[in-house]
Write a protein that holds these residues in place. Structure first.
Motif, PDB file in Angstrom:
ATOM      1  N   ALA A 166       0.857  -1.187   0.000  1.00 19.61           N
ATOM      2  CA  ALA A 166       0.000   0.000   0.000  1.00 19.61           C
ATOM      3  C   ALA A 166       0.890   1.233   0.000  1.00 19.61           C
ATOM      4  O   ALA A 166       1.951   1.238   0.639  1.00 19.61           O
ATOM      5  N   VAL A 167       0.470   2.244  -0.718  1.00 20.08           N
ATOM      6  CA  VAL A 167       1.210   3.504  -0.765  1.00 20.08           C
ATOM      7  C   VAL A 167       0.279   4.614  -0.292  1.00 20.08           C
ATOM      8  O   VAL A 167      -0.804   4.805  -0.853  1.00 20.08           O
ATOM      9  N   ASN A 168       0.693   5.279   0.763  1.00 20.72           N
ATOM     10  CA  ASN A 168      -0.097   6.370   1.352  1.00 20.72           C
ATOM     11  C   ASN A 168      -1.525   5.924   1.670  1.00 20.72           C
ATOM     12  O   ASN A 168      -2.494   6.668   1.486  1.00 20.72           O
ATOM     13  N   GLY A 169      -1.636   4.673   2.151  1.00 20.22           N
ATOM     14  CA  GLY A 169      -2.912   4.148   2.599  1.00 20.22           C
ATOM     15  C   GLY A 169      -3.753   3.483   1.531  1.00 20.22           C
ATOM     16  O   GLY A 169      -4.830   2.959   1.834  1.00 20.22           O
ATOM     17  N   LYS A 175       2.711  -5.907  -9.450  1.00 18.47           N
ATOM     18  CA  LYS A 175       3.798  -6.501  -8.674  1.00 18.47           C
ATOM     19  C   LYS A 175       4.316  -5.517  -7.626  1.00 18.47           C
ATOM     20  O   LYS A 175       4.482  -4.327  -7.921  1.00 18.47           O
ATOM     21  N   ILE A 176       4.590  -6.028  -6.445  1.00 20.12           N
ATOM     22  CA  ILE A 176       5.113  -5.162  -5.387  1.00 20.12           C
ATOM     23  C   ILE A 176       6.458  -4.567  -5.778  1.00 20.12           C
ATOM     24  O   ILE A 176       6.795  -3.445  -5.374  1.00 20.12           O
ATOM     25  N   THR A 177       7.231  -5.299  -6.568  1.00 22.04           N
ATOM     26  CA  THR A 177       8.568  -4.836  -6.933  1.00 22.04           C
ATOM     27  C   THR A 177       8.539  -3.657  -7.889  1.00 22.04           C
ATOM     28  O   THR A 177       9.549  -2.971  -8.054  1.00 22.04           O
ATOM     29  N   ASP A 178       7.391  -3.427  -8.525  1.00 22.52           N
ATOM     30  CA  ASP A 178       7.298  -2.342  -9.501  1.00 22.52           C
ATOM     31  C   ASP A 178       6.944  -0.993  -8.888  1.00 22.52           C
ATOM     32  O   ASP A 178       6.910   0.023  -9.606  1.00 22.52           O
ATOM     33  N   VAL A 179       6.653  -0.958  -7.600  1.00 24.34           N
ATOM     34  CA  VAL A 179       6.269   0.307  -6.958  1.00 24.34           C
ATOM     35  C   VAL A 179       7.430   1.298  -7.036  1.00 24.34           C
ATOM     36  O   VAL A 179       8.549   1.002  -6.600  1.00 24.34           O
ATOM     37  N   VAL A 180       7.164   2.449  -7.601  1.00 23.04           N
ATOM     38  CA  VAL A 180       8.191   3.489  -7.738  1.00 23.04           C
ATOM     39  C   VAL A 180       8.239   4.320  -6.465  1.00 23.04           C
ATOM     40  O   VAL A 180       7.200   4.749  -5.949  1.00 23.04           O
ATOM     41  N   LEU A 181       9.426   4.542  -5.959  1.00 23.19           N
ATOM     42  CA  LEU A 181       9.614   5.327  -4.745  1.00 23.19           C
ATOM     43  C   LEU A 181       9.525   6.816  -5.074  1.00 23.19           C
ATOM     44  O   LEU A 181      10.195   7.294  -5.994  1.00 23.19           O
ATOM     45  N   LYS A 182       8.695   7.530  -4.311  1.00 24.41           N
ATOM     46  CA  LYS A 182       8.538   8.965  -4.512  1.00 24.41           C
ATOM     47  C   LYS A 182       8.700   9.693  -3.186  1.00 24.41           C
ATOM     48  O   LYS A 182       8.549   9.101  -2.116  1.00 24.41           O
ATOM     49  N   ALA A 183       8.975  10.972  -3.282  1.00 22.75           N
ATOM     50  CA  ALA A 183       9.276  11.768  -2.090  1.00 22.75           C
ATOM     51  C   ALA A 183       8.141  11.712  -1.077  1.00 22.75           C
ATOM     52  O   ALA A 183       6.982  11.967  -1.411  1.00 22.75           O
ATOM     53  N   HIS A 184       8.508  11.332   0.157  1.00 27.69           N
ATOM     54  CA  HIS A 184       7.623  11.322   1.324  1.00 27.69           C
ATOM     55  C   HIS A 184       6.468  10.330   1.214  1.00 27.69           C
ATOM     56  O   HIS A 184       5.490  10.448   1.945  1.00 27.69           O
ATOM     57  N   LEU A 198      -3.852   0.618   9.029  1.00 24.92           N
ATOM     58  CA  LEU A 198      -2.871   0.629   7.947  1.00 24.92           C
ATOM     59  C   LEU A 198      -2.179   1.983   7.913  1.00 24.92           C
ATOM     60  O   LEU A 198      -2.843   3.006   7.723  1.00 24.92           O
ATOM     61  N   PRO A 199      -0.858   2.025   8.131  1.00 28.61           N
ATOM     62  CA  PRO A 199      -0.170   3.321   8.087  1.00 28.61           C
ATOM     63  C   PRO A 199      -0.377   4.021   6.747  1.00 28.61           C
ATOM     64  O   PRO A 199      -0.198   3.413   5.692  1.00 28.61           O
ATOM     65  N   ALA A 200      -0.761   5.282   6.801  1.00 28.99           N
ATOM     66  CA  ALA A 200      -1.033   6.033   5.566  1.00 28.99           C
ATOM     67  C   ALA A 200      -0.087   7.206   5.394  1.00 28.99           C
ATOM     68  O   ALA A 200      -0.092   7.842   4.339  1.00 28.99           O
ATOM     69  N   SER A 201       0.691   7.512   6.414  1.00 32.77           N
ATOM     70  CA  SER A 201       1.638   8.626   6.314  1.00 32.77           C
ATOM     71  C   SER A 201       2.747   8.409   7.321  1.00 32.77           C
ATOM     72  O   SER A 201       2.647   7.583   8.221  1.00 32.77           O
ATOM     73  N   PHE A 202       3.825   9.175   7.148  1.00 32.64           N
ATOM     74  CA  PHE A 202       4.968   9.104   8.051  1.00 32.64           C
ATOM     75  C   PHE A 202       5.490  10.509   8.254  1.00 32.64           C
ATOM     76  O   PHE A 202       5.556  11.306   7.306  1.00 32.64           O
TER      77      PHE A 202
END
Length: 208
Positions: A166-169, A175-184, A198-202
């Motif tokens: 999950a990204v931002n909730g 595929k999980i491996t294809d998730v692109v990392l983005k700022a914050h 489910l954590p939605a922010s940090f």
């Protein structure tokens, strides 16, 4: 003000200069992670066994991720994402020093543009050139986990089947491996039921 820290590699003679971040003061040992005041402790993470960073072969894992072993952190691209990992509802500590190479004495002698410095789960992208994309799969390859060498689902070296992200909730398709990392971004990788909540922010601190 950014700190500059220089590490002398005893065997390779490489000087590793960090313009904004530095590796942990103690190199990790195989199958273990170092304690961090701001990250989860091994006592609180019953699934830490097997998830530790093995310094042996770290340079090869960086190359297997399609990245270079650099002598210094880059400054052309600089941002951070955060990763939480859960298996069967239990948190997993993300080790310090993922994306570093080590000499035979266990001291850092190189660094990837994609790396970690501590056990907070913060992923650092500090690249010498701008515009490249970095993925969760590359980070997992550098870590040396979910490589398919263990057929037991949900284990450190299982395949990626049964894992979700999950990204931002928001749960992601594909595929999980294809998730692109983005700022914050807050990225949650989990096997089994999703963590609740489910954590939605940090909250990134220290200018990250």
């Amino acid at each position: 003000m950014e700190n500059r820290i220089t590490l002398m590699a005893a065997l390779a003679g490489i000087v590793l200069t960090a313009s904004a971040c530095a590796p942990s003061s103690t190199a990790p040992t195989a199958g273990a992670t170092s304690a961090s005041a701001s990250g989860p402790t091994p006592a609180a993470t019953s699934t830490s066994v097997g998830w530790g960073l093995n310094p042996k072969g770290a340079a090869d894992r960086i190359k297997a991720a399609g990245l270079q072993v650099l002598t210094a952190e880059g400054a052309a691209e600089h941002f951070h994402a955060h990763l939480d990992v859960f298996t069967e509802g239990k948190p997993v500590t993300v080790p310090a020093d993922i994306g570093f190479s080590f000499n035979t004495a266990g001291q850092p002698n190189g660094i990837s543009a994609l790396h970690s410095h501590d056990e907070t789960g913060v992923i650092h992208i500090e690249a010498p050139t701008a515009g490249a994309t970095y993925t969760l799969g590359q980070f997992l390859t550098e870590w040396g986990v979910l490589d398919g060498t263990d057929k037991t689902p949900g284990t450190p070296h299982s395949g990626i089947d049964g894992w979700n992200v999950a990204v931002n909730g928001t749960k992601q398709d594909g595929k999980i491996t294809d998730v692109v990392l983005k700022a914050h971004d807050e990225i949650v990788l989990f096997h089994g039921a999703a963590p609740n909540p489910l954590p939605a922010s940090f909250t990134f601190t220290g200018g990250l």
